[in-house]
Design a protein around this motif. Structure first.
Motif, short mmCIF file in Angstrom:
data_model
loop_
_atom_site.label_atom_id
_atom_site.label_comp_id
_atom_site.label_asym_id
_atom_site.label_seq_id
_atom_site.Cartn_x
_atom_site.Cartn_y
_atom_site.Cartn_z
N ILE A 45 1.05 13.81 5.87
CA ILE A 45 0.23 14.24 7.02
C ILE A 45 -0.41 13.00 7.66
O ILE A 45 -1.03 12.20 6.97
CB ILE A 45 -0.86 15.24 6.54
N ASN A 82 -0.86 13.36 17.00
CA ASN A 82 -0.85 12.63 18.27
C ASN A 82 0.58 12.44 18.80
O ASN A 82 1.50 12.17 18.02
CB ASN A 82 -1.54 11.27 18.12
N ARG A 141 0.84 -1.22 0.00
CA ARG A 141 0.00 0.00 0.00
C ARG A 141 0.87 1.26 0.00
O ARG A 141 0.71 2.14 -0.86
CB ARG A 141 -0.89 -0.04 1.25
N MET A 191 -6.48 7.10 6.68
CA MET A 191 -7.58 7.70 7.47
C MET A 191 -8.86 7.58 6.64
O MET A 191 -8.82 7.26 5.46
CB MET A 191 -7.34 9.20 7.70
#
Ligand code: SAM
Length: 259
Positions: free
Chosen positions: A26, A52, A9, A96
């Protein structure tokens, strides 16, 4: 440190990064993609953004261990706020949901952080249609789409560039050409946003498996709605039924890969 090993991926994303890019990744987690991009010359420099603290520290450590602190800047912040305008010409956002990626791009765009960006490389885990809609509404044109399966999960990788009427890279022509591929029954816009204007024209076995699974999922939802007493359930049922029908028709007409 040896060059980092990427999953299939992330490898696919890496291949799409224009050589010599000023990259911003990002939601970088362990900064694997910027590390590989700099090590392979895909990126001249990179910013790894993380909101995070855990992944931010992991990214800092990985970049230090690789001896690449001079070329990869690890920054803590939300979305594109870690970037200065014109600092990056290629942005990657992977792993995400499509809605979160779209909201990161939207805020960044309003803050002028997409100025100078020539390539967006996006890998939504879900909600691909939301992301395609955002790109369409905001002057970004898909130039490639890929769909792969790895470790039992399916991933889409979307490549987009700014719309450019002078060179004919426009959403109008992209979606008109894709719609025409439906032949006598041109594909509807909604269908193209769901399935992908490139993927629908180059369907691989993963594409068929993905949409067969989607049909099964929708069938289950439709069945569960038949037990509902809510007034809206019947119209929802028929809406889902029409969607299933349309997906089935599209799949039936697409060329199948020979085994
Ligand atoms: N991009 C890597 C990949 O594809 O392998 C990591 C994906 S990981 C599932 C998602 C990462 O995005 C997490 O490390 C999370 O902390 C980060 N993240 C989520 N929302 C973010 C935001 N608004 N800004 C920056 N990073 C974010």
């Amino acid at each position: 440190m040896n060059n980092v090993k990427l999953s299939q991926r992330l490898g696919l994303l890496l291949e799409q990064i224009p050589r010599g890019s000023k990259l911003a990744d990002i939601g970088s987690d362990h900064a694997l993609l910027p590390l590989a991009a700099v090590q392979t010359g895909r990126a001249a420099s990179a910013v790894a953004g993380e909101v995070n603290p855990g992944p931010f520290r992991a990214a800092q450590k990985a970049v230090q261990d690789a001896g690449l602190t001079g070329r990869i800047s690890v920054r803590r912040g939300d979305g594109l706020e870690v970037l200065r305008p014109e600092e990056a010409d290629c942005i990657t956002i992977a792993g995400m949901g499509g809605a979160l990626i779209a909201s990161i791009l939207n805020r960044g765009s309003l803050e002028g952080k997409l100025g100078g960006v020539r390539t967006l490389l996006l890998q939504p885990n879900v909600g691909e249609d939301i992301l395609r809609r955002w790109l369409l509404d905001n002057g970004w044109v898909l130039t490639a789409e890929a769909l792969l399966e790895e470790d039992g999960k399916r991933y889409e990788v979307l490549t987009a560039v700014p719309e450019d009427k002078d060179t004919g890279v426009t959403n109008e022509s992209l979606y008109a050409d894709a719609a025409k591929a439906g032949g006598e029954r041109p594909y509807r816009m909604d269908m193209l946003l769901n399935m992908g204007p490139w993927l629908i024209r180059q369907p691989n076995p993963v594409f068929f498996a993905k949409w067969q699974d989607e049909i099964s999922k929708l069938e289950r939802i439709r069945k569960s709605l038949s037990h509902s007493e809510q007034e809206s359930a019947e119209s929802k049922r028929s809406e889902i039924g029409e969607f299933i029908q349309e997906i089935t028709e599209v799949l039936a007409c697409l060329p199948k890969d020979k085994p």
